[in-house]
Design a protein around this motif. Structure first.
Motif, mmCIF file in Angstrom:
data_model
loop_
_atom_site.group_PDB
_atom_site.id
_atom_site.type_symbol
_atom_site.label_atom_id
_atom_site.label_comp_id
_atom_site.label_asym_id
_atom_site.label_seq_id
_atom_site.Cartn_x
_atom_site.Cartn_y
_atom_site.Cartn_z
ATOM 1 N N UNK A 525 0.840 -1.213 0.000
ATOM 2 C CA UNK A 525 0.000 0.000 0.000
ATOM 3 C C UNK A 525 0.870 1.257 0.000
ATOM 4 N N UNK A 526 1.902 1.239 0.803
ATOM 5 C CA UNK A 526 2.794 2.401 0.899
ATOM 6 C C UNK A 526 3.473 2.683 -0.450
ATOM 7 N N UNK A 527 3.960 1.618 -1.102
ATOM 8 C CA UNK A 527 4.619 1.804 -2.403
ATOM 9 C C UNK A 527 3.646 2.328 -3.458
ATOM 10 N N UNK A 528 2.425 1.803 -3.448
ATOM 11 C CA UNK A 528 1.434 2.250 -4.438
ATOM 12 C C UNK A 528 1.077 3.725 -4.224
ATOM 13 N N UNK A 529 0.953 4.130 -2.969
ATOM 14 C CA UNK A 529 0.646 5.541 -2.676
ATOM 15 C C UNK A 529 1.756 6.440 -3.200
ATOM 16 N N UNK A 530 3.013 6.004 -3.036
ATOM 17 C CA UNK A 530 4.140 6.780 -3.557
ATOM 18 C C UNK A 530 4.093 6.834 -5.086
ATOM 19 N N UNK A 538 -1.297 6.235 -13.038
ATOM 20 C CA UNK A 538 -0.712 4.895 -12.996
ATOM 21 C C UNK A 538 -1.787 3.881 -12.582
ATOM 22 N N UNK A 539 -2.449 3.299 -13.561
ATOM 23 C CA UNK A 539 -3.573 2.396 -13.318
ATOM 24 C C UNK A 539 -3.151 1.212 -12.453
ATOM 25 N N UNK A 540 -1.987 0.637 -12.765
ATOM 26 C CA UNK A 540 -1.537 -0.537 -12.008
ATOM 27 C C UNK A 540 -1.368 -0.216 -10.530
ATOM 28 N N UNK A 542 -3.120 1.954 -8.755
ATOM 29 C CA UNK A 542 -4.451 1.966 -8.139
ATOM 30 C C UNK A 542 -4.968 0.548 -7.919
ATOM 31 N N UNK A 543 -4.791 -0.320 -8.912
ATOM 32 C CA UNK A 543 -5.251 -1.708 -8.783
ATOM 33 C C UNK A 543 -4.535 -2.423 -7.645
ATOM 34 N N UNK A 544 -3.221 -2.223 -7.568
ATOM 35 C CA UNK A 544 -2.445 -2.917 -6.544
ATOM 36 C C UNK A 544 -2.722 -2.354 -5.150
ATOM 37 N N UNK A 545 -2.936 -1.019 -5.068
ATOM 38 C CA UNK A 545 -3.275 -0.453 -3.757
ATOM 39 C C UNK A 545 -4.664 -0.914 -3.328
ATOM 40 N N UNK A 546 -5.587 -1.015 -4.309
ATOM 41 C CA UNK A 546 -6.914 -1.536 -3.987
ATOM 42 C C UNK A 546 -6.850 -2.948 -3.455
ATOM 43 N N UNK A 547 -6.004 -3.778 -4.071
ATOM 44 C CA UNK A 547 -5.842 -5.162 -3.602
ATOM 45 C C UNK A 547 -5.247 -5.200 -2.205
ATOM 46 N N UNK A 548 -4.215 -4.381 -1.968
ATOM 47 C CA UNK A 548 -3.587 -4.347 -0.642
ATOM 48 C C UNK A 548 -4.579 -3.896 0.422
ATOM 49 N N UNK A 549 -5.373 -2.856 0.114
ATOM 50 C CA UNK A 549 -6.336 -2.345 1.083
ATOM 51 C C UNK A 549 -7.454 -3.353 1.354
ATOM 52 N N UNK A 550 -7.859 -4.078 0.299
ATOM 53 C CA UNK A 550 -8.875 -5.116 0.485
ATOM 54 C C UNK A 550 -8.353 -6.188 1.442
ATOM 55 N N UNK A 551 -7.083 -6.591 1.270
ATOM 56 C CA UNK A 551 -6.507 -7.618 2.127
ATOM 57 C C UNK A 551 -6.323 -7.118 3.568
ATOM 58 N N UNK A 565 -9.461 3.459 -10.985
ATOM 59 C CA UNK A 565 -8.810 2.732 -12.083
ATOM 60 C C UNK A 565 -9.754 2.624 -13.274
ATOM 61 N N UNK A 566 -11.076 2.448 -12.976
ATOM 62 C CA UNK A 566 -12.061 2.373 -14.058
ATOM 63 C C UNK A 566 -12.261 3.718 -14.746
ATOM 64 N N UNK A 567 -12.068 4.792 -14.038
ATOM 65 C CA UNK A 567 -12.125 6.121 -14.660
ATOM 66 C C UNK A 567 -11.001 6.261 -15.682
ATOM 67 N N UNK A 568 -9.837 5.761 -15.302
ATOM 68 C CA UNK A 568 -8.682 5.849 -16.208
ATOM 69 C C UNK A 568 -8.787 4.844 -17.348
ATOM 70 N N UNK A 569 -9.297 3.655 -17.034
ATOM 71 C CA UNK A 569 -9.439 2.591 -18.040
ATOM 72 C C UNK A 569 -10.824 1.963 -17.884
ATOM 73 N N UNK A 570 -11.831 2.510 -18.542
ATOM 74 C CA UNK A 570 -13.213 2.039 -18.350
ATOM 75 C C UNK A 570 -13.429 0.561 -18.668
#
Length: 587
Positions: A525-530, A538-540, A542-551, A565-570
């Protein structure tokens, strides 16, 4: 006392006068023809066709040919006076020469080659060594040395030569001009004295990429078509480790030119030695462990060993009987190389050649370009033994063997100079990709020269540039480790990249992916926020931070990340599935 003083001044005056006369003589000798030609002649093209027929494609261009091509009525000298003395004049002209003459070009002479086209230095004890116009005190490279010098000095628009183990590529790099080695078998070698028939190709030099392409279309019999841009430009990172000049002087020029023309997405990095070790199993037969034991270097050296063994075997098969019967005295270095032959290994050489072609064709496909140094070292000084040393030849042939053994096409591109010596880089395309490679050269050439000029004049420290390049290499190593599911190893490489260049969002996002695989969700999560701070799109990340936060149980924040992420890539399926899953569970 005064008489003694007068004598001293007279001697000094005579010495100075002698130096001035010698300098003028040297300048006059260099200005005449740079020692490029062994024979002047004139082959005229057919008359211009009357309108409305199109003019000949090479109309108005002049060229020269290496003294290994047959021309009707002239003896082909092969760089050796005993050969010229014991052979009759040719009764027909090489089809390659005829093709460019019929294409509208005028031939003005035959040029010096290395003795029997066997070396890469360009030096010839019988006819003299042509003067390198780009570095007078340095060798011009060979064996097509005279042809390269004739182009570099501006005597002709283009020239023809032969490339067996580097004969076009090395002189092109040493003289600061374009040198093209076509795919094996695409240009007829009929009417050319064989050196190693399974490696020999007819190539050409030019200063202008448009002329290089025009000549290619005639010799390769290609129809004209729209330029086709590359989709993958692959840097062989381990090849650049062999380079003896600052690699940033080459790598950054190509990277910046590529980014300007095509964007970063086409850039890739690879360890070619590891790839060859995997895809060319027959190289184990020629494996010589390098001094530091790295397999990637050993793979190149093994390929070079196979190439040189094949060259010696075929050369002896064609010419040993004449050498023995004529009692000719060869250059000692050449004679020593001819003594080594292991006929039992020739089948492995041929197998390595076939496997290497298949491996590179698979890597490059129809739209890929492999970037390597042309040759590792600057051109050696005239008369030095450096080019004969085992270390020098190991580095040189490790690079030159890639195209020679695969039969792929390769072009040498000049990139200015470093320490008063020409700098170059080489592009390789798959076997049969000649038009694609010529198109790429024409499209990229101006940008490459522009970036080379900027690099030469740049006030940026080489250290800062080096860190950027080193970071990219570390990232690519991390990607390889990630694919191999070595998560901690990947994290270490990405951390190294971040340490070298901490403003690249991709490095943080990639490390986050490895942390996720390892179950380190807080770090992910920390790396994705950075990464998102550095790159809001950076779509990836957002996806990876979403996964980390879900876990971690931060479901609301996770849904927000996936929605953004869907706003950037519908159409992003991963984000869409995650939003639907979380909405059902927690809303």
């Amino acid at each position: 006392m005064s008489s003694q003083s007068t004598n001293i001044w007279v001697l000094l005056g005579l010495g100075l006068a002698g130096i001035i006369l010698m300098t003028r003589k040297l300048k006059k000798a260099v200005k005449e023809d740079f020692g490029a030609f062994v024979e002047r002649l004139r082959l005229l093209p057919p008359p211009r066709p009357a309108p409305p027929k199109a003019p000949h494609p090479l109309i108005g261009l002049s060229f020269a040919v290496s003294d290994i091509f047959d021309i009707d009525g002239f003896v082909t000298g092969f760089g050796n006076p005993d050969w010229a003395r014991t052979h009759e004049a040719a009764t027909r002209t090489s089809p390659a020469v005829s093709a460019v003459v019929e294409g509208g070009a005028t031939c003005i002479g035959k040029t010096v080659i290395d003795e029997m086209a066997f070396s890469i230095s360009g030096e010839n004890k019988h006819y003299g060594t042509p003067t390198n116009p780009a570095a007078h005190a340095r060798v011009p490279g060979g064996p097509s040395s005279g042809s390269a010098v004739a182009v570099a000095a501006g005597f002709v628009d283009f020239s023809l030569g032969i490339d067996t183990t580097g004969g076009m590529r090395v002189p092109g790099g040493f003289c600061g001009i374009l040198g093209f080695r076509p795919s094996y078998g695409t240009v007829s070698t009929v009417g050319v004295i064989p050196v190693s028939p399974s490696l020999d190709t007819i190539g050409w030099f030019a200063r202008d990429p448009r002329i290089l392409r025009r000549v290619g279309h005639v010799l390769l019999q290609l129809p004209y078509a729209d330029l086709r841009a590359p989709r993958h430009i692959i840097f062989a990172d381990d090849c650049f480790q062999l380079l003896k000049i600052p690699k940033n002087r080459v790598v950054q020029v190509v990277i910046r030119s590529t980014e300007k023309l095509y964007g970063r997405l086409v850039l890739h990095h690879a360890n070619l030695g590891d790839y060859l070790a995997l895809k060319v199993p027959s190289l184990k037969q020629f494996h010589n462990a390098s001094r530091n034991g790295e397999l990637k270097l050993s793979s190149f050296q093994s390929l070079a060993n196979a190439m040189r063994l094949l060259q010696r075997h075929e050369f002896k098969s064609y010419h040993e009987e004449w050498i023995n019967s004529s009692k000719t005295i060869l250059d000692p270095a050449m004679s020593a190389q001819m003594q080594v032959s292991y006929d039992a290994d020739i089948d492995y050489c041929r197998l390595a050649r076939d496997e290497t072609r298949s491996a590179l064709n698979s890597l490059l496909k129809d739209d890929g370009i492999l970037v390597i140094p042309t040759i590792a070292d600057p051109p050696p000084k005239l008369g030095s033994k450096e080019i004969l040393s085992e270390d020098y030849q190991a580095r040189a042939f490790s690079l030159l063997a890639i195209a020679s053994m695969s039969g792929c096409c390769q072009v040498t591109l000049p990139l200015g100079s470093h320490d008063k010596c020409p700098v170059s880089v080489s592009f390789i395309a798959r076997h049969g990709g000649d038009r694609f490679l010529l198109d790429t050269v024409e499209e990229m050439y101006a940008s490459l020269q522009e970036q080379a000029d900027i690099a030469a004049k740049s006030n940026l420290s080489s250290n800062s540039i080096s860190q950027e390049e080193s970071a990219e290499i570390a990232k690519e190593k991390g990607n390889i480790a990630f694919k191999e599911k070595q998560w901690q190893k990947a994290i270490n490489f990405y951390s190294e990249a971040i340490k070298l260049c901490g403003v690249n969002a991709t490095y943080y996002s990639n490390r986050a992916a490895a942390y996720l695989e390892q179950g380190s969700f807080l770090q992910a999560e920390e790396d994705c926020s950075k990464a998102i701070d550095l790159d809001k799109k950076n779509v990836k990340a957002y996806l990876r931070r979403g996964t980390a936060r879900e876990m971690l149980g931060y479901y609301k924040e996770a849904i927000e990340d996936f929605r953004y992420a869907l706003v950037l890539e519908p159409t992003n399926k991963t984000a869409n599935l995650a939003v639907n899953r979380l909405r059902k569970l927690f809303q």
